[in-house]
Design an enzyme around this catalytic site. Structure first.
Site, mmCIF file in Angstrom:
data_model
loop_
_atom_site.group_PDB
_atom_site.id
_atom_site.type_symbol
_atom_site.label_atom_id
_atom_site.label_comp_id
_atom_site.label_asym_id
_atom_site.label_seq_id
_atom_site.Cartn_x
_atom_site.Cartn_y
_atom_site.Cartn_z
ATOM 1 N N ASP A 64 0.866 -1.173 0.000
ATOM 2 C CA ASP A 64 0.000 0.000 0.000
ATOM 3 C C ASP A 64 0.902 1.223 0.000
ATOM 4 O OD1 ASP A 64 -1.703 2.125 0.488
ATOM 5 O OD2 ASP A 64 -2.828 1.113 2.068
ATOM 6 N N ASN A 89 4.169 5.044 -11.124
ATOM 7 C CA ASN A 89 2.881 5.148 -11.807
ATOM 8 C C ASN A 89 1.701 5.090 -10.840
ATOM 9 O OD1 ASN A 89 1.162 4.979 -14.298
ATOM 10 N ND2 ASN A 89 0.702 2.957 -13.476
ATOM 11 N N TYR A 155 -6.383 15.625 -5.040
ATOM 12 C CA TYR A 155 -5.799 14.984 -6.219
ATOM 13 C C TYR A 155 -5.171 16.010 -7.157
ATOM 14 C CZ TYR A 155 -5.502 12.095 -10.447
ATOM 15 O OH TYR A 155 -5.064 11.429 -11.552
ATOM 16 N N LYS A 159 -1.145 16.323 -7.930
ATOM 17 C CA LYS A 159 -0.613 16.200 -9.281
ATOM 18 C C LYS A 159 0.129 17.469 -9.693
ATOM 19 C CE LYS A 159 -1.912 12.021 -10.191
ATOM 20 N NZ LYS A 159 -0.892 10.945 -10.266
#
Length: 256
Positions: A64, A89, A155, A159
């Protein structure tokens, strides 16, 4: 891909399915030995067995990546290897909602994988590449990192961190003989997107995304996959002056 420059081992984080699996298959076909790391054990095992059947040498580990011991656990299977290529990734987002209403574990996991994990892995394996004077890193990002979007606050922010972090890392590593590429991914057909119920008829294939990454590892600091359309989106989001209006009009829409 040049095994002499980027090998002999490639470490693929998030390497059980989708883009990660596509990277693994292409690298194995080029003669790389592989360490595959992902959270889901079943698809990880299936991919490893597939590559081994084709003659590849593979190690795998279920981890994890949001947990603070992720690097230590991965090091347990790589410390005796010469890892010349890191593909980070991991970092998908499967929970959306208003940030102030989310369970803290949701955004902690997003930040843990995309910010803390990516930084720690880049530092550790990049340091080993520095000592050898060669190597490469592909750190995957998203068009979501170019503009904030409702229901995706952590998120998008994570990013955006990855993009700016990769640019700085590229500049630092270039004189050391290490190629760094931030691979900006758009709408891509992956098993995760299938599970979320998306119509993938207009999506780019995982294989095409992985190939663009491998083809452009030396063309950093960033490569936006998917052609002119995605490039225009990234440029438009970067040049907006009235960001309030742009975010309301153009940000990633919530899923129904």
């Amino acid at each position: 891909m040049d095994v002499q420059r980027y090998g002999p081992w490639a470490l693929v984080i998030g390497g059980s399915e989708g883009v990660g699996a596509a990277f693994a298959r292409k690298l194995a076909a080029s003669g790389f030995k592989l360490v595959l790391v992902a959270r889901k054990e079943a698809p990880l095992r299936e991919l490893a067995e597939e590559l081994e059947t084709m003659g590849g040498e593979v190690r795998r580990l279920s981890v994890d990546m949001s947990q603070p011991d992720a690097l230590d656990r991965v090091r347990s299977v790589t410390d005796d290897l010469e890892v010349g290529l890191l593909i980070y990734n991991a970092g998908a987002n499967n929970t959306r909602g208003a940030f102030v209403e989310l369970d803290p574990e949701v955004f902690r996991a997003v930040i843990g994988v995309n910010v803390i994990g990516q930084s720690e892995f880049a530092r550790h394996y990049g340091g080993l590449m520095r000592a050898r004077g060669r190597g490469g890193m592909i750190l995957t990002g998203s068009l979501a990192g170019y503009m904030g979007a409702p229901s995706l606050a952590a998120y998008c922010g994570a990013k955006a961190f990855s993009r700016i972090f990769s640019e700085a890392l590229w500049a630092e590593c270039k004189p050391l003989g290490i190629d760094v590429l931030h691979l900006v991914i758009g709408f891509t057909a992956t098993p995760a997107m299938v599970r979320l119920g998306y119509d993938l008829s207009a999506a780019q294939s995982s294989e095409a995304v992985a190939q663009e990454g491998l083809d452009n590892i030396a063309n950093g600091p960033a490569w936006i996959v998917g052609g002119e359309g995605n490039l225009k989106v990234a440029i438009a989001r970067s040049q907006v002056t009235d960001r309030a209006q742009a975010i309301e009009a153009s940000a990633t829409p919530p899923r129904s």
